[in-house]
Design a protein around this motif. Structure first.
Motif, PDB file in Angstrom:
ATOM      1  N   ARG A  63       0.744  -1.151  -0.004  1.00 19.16           N
ATOM      2  CA  ARG A  63      -0.020   0.143   0.224  1.00 19.16           C
ATOM      3  C   ARG A  63       0.784   1.183  -0.191  1.00 19.16           C
ATOM      4  NH1 ARG A  63      -5.171  -0.838   0.468  1.00 19.16           N
ATOM      5  NH2 ARG A  63      -5.678   1.930   1.643  1.00 19.16           N
ATOM      6  N   SER A  64       2.296   1.547   0.440  1.00 22.22           N
ATOM      7  CA  SER A  64       2.993   2.439   0.265  1.00 22.22           C
ATOM      8  C   SER A  64       3.816   2.660  -0.820  1.00 22.22           C
ATOM      9  CB  SER A  64       3.973   2.158   1.675  1.00 22.22           C
ATOM     10  OG  SER A  64       5.081   1.033   1.373  1.00 22.22           O
ATOM     11  N   GLU A  65       3.820   1.620  -1.600  1.00 25.10           N
ATOM     12  CA  GLU A  65       4.068   1.501  -3.320  1.00 25.10           C
ATOM     13  C   GLU A  65       3.017   2.062  -4.208  1.00 25.10           C
ATOM     14  OE1 GLU A  65       7.098  -1.313  -5.135  1.00 25.10           O
ATOM     15  OE2 GLU A  65       5.037  -2.366  -4.704  1.00 25.10           O
ATOM     16  N   THR A  66       3.506   3.456  -4.921  1.00 24.94           N
ATOM     17  CA  THR A  66       3.127   3.626  -5.464  1.00 24.94           C
ATOM     18  C   THR A  66       3.367   3.408  -7.220  1.00 24.94           C
ATOM     19  OG1 THR A  66       3.397   6.486  -4.256  1.00 24.94           O
ATOM     20  CG2 THR A  66       3.174   6.243  -7.470  1.00 24.94           C
ATOM     21  N   VAL A  67       2.636   3.999  -7.814  1.00 22.53           N
ATOM     22  CA  VAL A  67       2.386   2.508  -9.118  1.00 22.53           C
ATOM     23  C   VAL A  67       2.075   3.494  -9.881  1.00 22.53           C
ATOM     24  CG1 VAL A  67       0.737   1.163 -10.648  1.00 22.53           C
ATOM     25  CG2 VAL A  67       0.904   0.472  -8.892  1.00 22.53           C
ATOM     26  N   LEU A  68       3.091   3.320 -11.528  1.00 20.66           N
ATOM     27  CA  LEU A  68       2.992   4.260 -12.516  1.00 20.66           C
ATOM     28  C   LEU A  68       3.316   3.228 -13.930  1.00 20.66           C
ATOM     29  CD1 LEU A  68       3.800   6.503 -14.477  1.00 20.66           C
ATOM     30  CD2 LEU A  68       6.301   6.086 -13.664  1.00 20.66           C
ATOM     31  N   GLY A  69       2.562   3.289 -14.742  1.00 22.58           N
ATOM     32  CA  GLY A  69       1.677   2.319 -15.679  1.00 22.58           C
ATOM     33  C   GLY A  69       1.649   2.585 -16.651  1.00 22.58           C
ATOM     34  N   GLU A  70       2.012   2.489 -18.048  1.00 22.44           N
ATOM     35  CA  GLU A  70       1.064   2.287 -18.911  1.00 22.44           C
ATOM     36  C   GLU A  70      -0.409   2.088 -19.169  1.00 22.44           C
ATOM     37  OE1 GLU A  70       3.352   0.205 -22.840  1.00 22.44           O
ATOM     38  OE2 GLU A  70       4.567  -0.658 -21.286  1.00 22.44           O
ATOM     39  N   SER A  71      -0.794   2.696 -20.187  1.00 26.69           N
ATOM     40  CA  SER A  71      -2.628   2.477 -19.830  1.00 26.69           C
ATOM     41  C   SER A  71      -3.010   0.967 -20.253  1.00 26.69           C
ATOM     42  CB  SER A  71      -3.094   2.940 -21.004  1.00 26.69           C
ATOM     43  OG  SER A  71      -2.677   3.463 -22.645  1.00 26.69           O
ATOM     44  N   THR A 107      -5.124  -0.383 -16.494  1.00 28.30           N
ATOM     45  CA  THR A 107      -6.619  -0.285 -17.099  1.00 28.30           C
ATOM     46  C   THR A 107      -7.816   0.040 -16.933  1.00 28.30           C
ATOM     47  OG1 THR A 107      -6.735  -2.373 -17.156  1.00 28.30           O
ATOM     48  CG2 THR A 107      -6.001  -2.331 -19.548  1.00 28.30           C
ATOM     49  N   PRO A 108      -8.363   0.630 -16.523  1.00 26.16           N
ATOM     50  CA  PRO A 108      -8.873   1.341 -15.626  1.00 26.16           C
ATOM     51  C   PRO A 108     -10.053   0.301 -14.951  1.00 26.16           C
ATOM     52  CG  PRO A 108     -10.252   2.241 -18.197  1.00 26.16           C
ATOM     53  CD  PRO A 108      -9.353   0.963 -18.362  1.00 26.16           C
ATOM     54  N   GLN A 109     -10.134  -1.098 -15.527  1.00 26.35           N
ATOM     55  CA  GLN A 109     -10.410  -1.961 -14.830  1.00 26.35           C
ATOM     56  C   GLN A 109      -9.397  -2.351 -13.904  1.00 26.35           C
ATOM     57  OE1 GLN A 109     -10.999  -1.823 -17.629  1.00 26.35           O
ATOM     58  NE2 GLN A 109     -12.863  -2.144 -17.934  1.00 26.35           N
ATOM     59  N   VAL A 110      -7.875  -2.106 -13.870  1.00 23.45           N
ATOM     60  CA  VAL A 110      -6.530  -2.446 -12.723  1.00 23.45           C
ATOM     61  C   VAL A 110      -6.688  -1.943 -11.824  1.00 23.45           C
ATOM     62  CG1 VAL A 110      -4.341  -2.879 -12.845  1.00 23.45           C
ATOM     63  CG2 VAL A 110      -5.599  -4.657 -14.388  1.00 23.45           C
ATOM     64  N   ALA A 111      -7.078  -0.572 -12.406  1.00 22.76           N
ATOM     65  CA  ALA A 111      -6.187   1.237 -12.065  1.00 22.76           C
ATOM     66  C   ALA A 111      -7.553   0.916 -10.333  1.00 22.76           C
ATOM     67  CB  ALA A 111      -6.923   1.835 -12.395  1.00 22.76           C
ATOM     68  N   ALA A 112      -8.953   0.024 -10.516  1.00 24.90           N
ATOM     69  CA  ALA A 112     -10.333   0.215 -10.013  1.00 24.90           C
ATOM     70  C   ALA A 112      -9.948  -0.712  -8.550  1.00 24.90           C
ATOM     71  CB  ALA A 112     -11.683   0.316 -10.618  1.00 24.90           C
ATOM     72  N   MET A 113      -9.022  -1.490  -9.220  1.00 28.42           N
ATOM     73  CA  MET A 113      -8.320  -2.379  -7.923  1.00 28.42           C
ATOM     74  C   MET A 113      -7.532  -2.116  -7.593  1.00 28.42           C
ATOM     75  SD  MET A 113      -8.896  -6.387 -10.274  1.00 28.42           S
ATOM     76  CE  MET A 113      -8.369  -6.042 -11.172  1.00 28.42           C
TER      77      MET A 113
END
Length: 206
Positions: free
Chosen positions: A45-53, A57-63
């Motif tokens: 939870r303390s890790e930031t995520v930077l990723g290609e779209s 995806t919107p579904q992954v981002a929502a999780m």
């Protein structure tokens, strides 16, 4: 790179892009690691995520439950509407220097420093404990009961998110000596798993 620099997971399948982003992030004071997919066990939870779209995806981002999620859009189609409103977006044409602005919430500021949560007396007790004074010595110096010192230390450990005297002393030293840089840590017990469990005090009494 400091051990306690904020962590960023870079999700990309493009080798040169992963290298470029990793170098940029490390120059900004982050610890970066490259991933080609979202790990089965997710991210800390303390890790930031930077990723290609194409990966985030919107579904992954929502999780994802990270405080900061930044999606990098490489194609000409930049549809942000389907993403959660908390997600930040970086278009391919954007200057990568925007990364620092987008990731700032992941870098705790002085106002969020755990030391700011301590009372004046708690800070004094912590500083004396870090110098190696026993509970009895601290109590005598401050003209309080030994039990009061123990209670103050318990509250200090909770405020700093540490597990004991040695880790509290380590946190104090880091924040006061190195914590004014852009590498200030986000504290939590998990950050101290690699700290040697060496007691900085003499044998305590009381």
């Amino acid at each position: 790179m400091l051990e306690f620099a904020p962590r960023v997971a870079v999700l990309t399948r493009i080798g040169w892009l992963g290298d470029a982003l990793t170098n940029q992030l490390e120059a900004l004071g982050f610890r970066a690691r490259k991933c080609r997919e979202v790990p089965n066990n997710g991210f800390s939870r303390s890790e930031t995520v930077l990723g290609e779209s194409t990966i985030v995806t919107p579904q992954v981002a929502a999780m994802l439950r990270q405080q900061v999620v930044v999606v990098l859009h490489l194609s000409q189609v930049r549809d942000h509407a389907d993403y959660p409103v908390s997600v930040q977006h970086l278009d391919h044409a954007d200057d990568l220097s925007r990364l620092e602005h987008l990731l700032m919430p992941a870098k705790p500021t002085a106002t969020r420093s755990p030391l700011g949560r301590l009372t004046t007396r708690q800070r004094e007790v912590l500083e004396r404990a870090a110098r190696g004074e026993t509970n009895a010595e601290i109590a005598a110096a401050l003209v309080v009961a030994t039990g009061t010192v123990k209670r103050h230390l318990h509250d200090v450990y909770h405020a700093l998110g540490v597990r004991g005297r040695s880790e509290a002393a380590y946190a104090l030293r880091f924040l006061t000596e190195g914590g004014q840089s852009n590498h200030r840590a986000a504290y939590g017990a998990e950050l101290f798993q690699s700290v040697p469990q060496r007691d900085v005090s003499r044998k305590r009494t009381g």
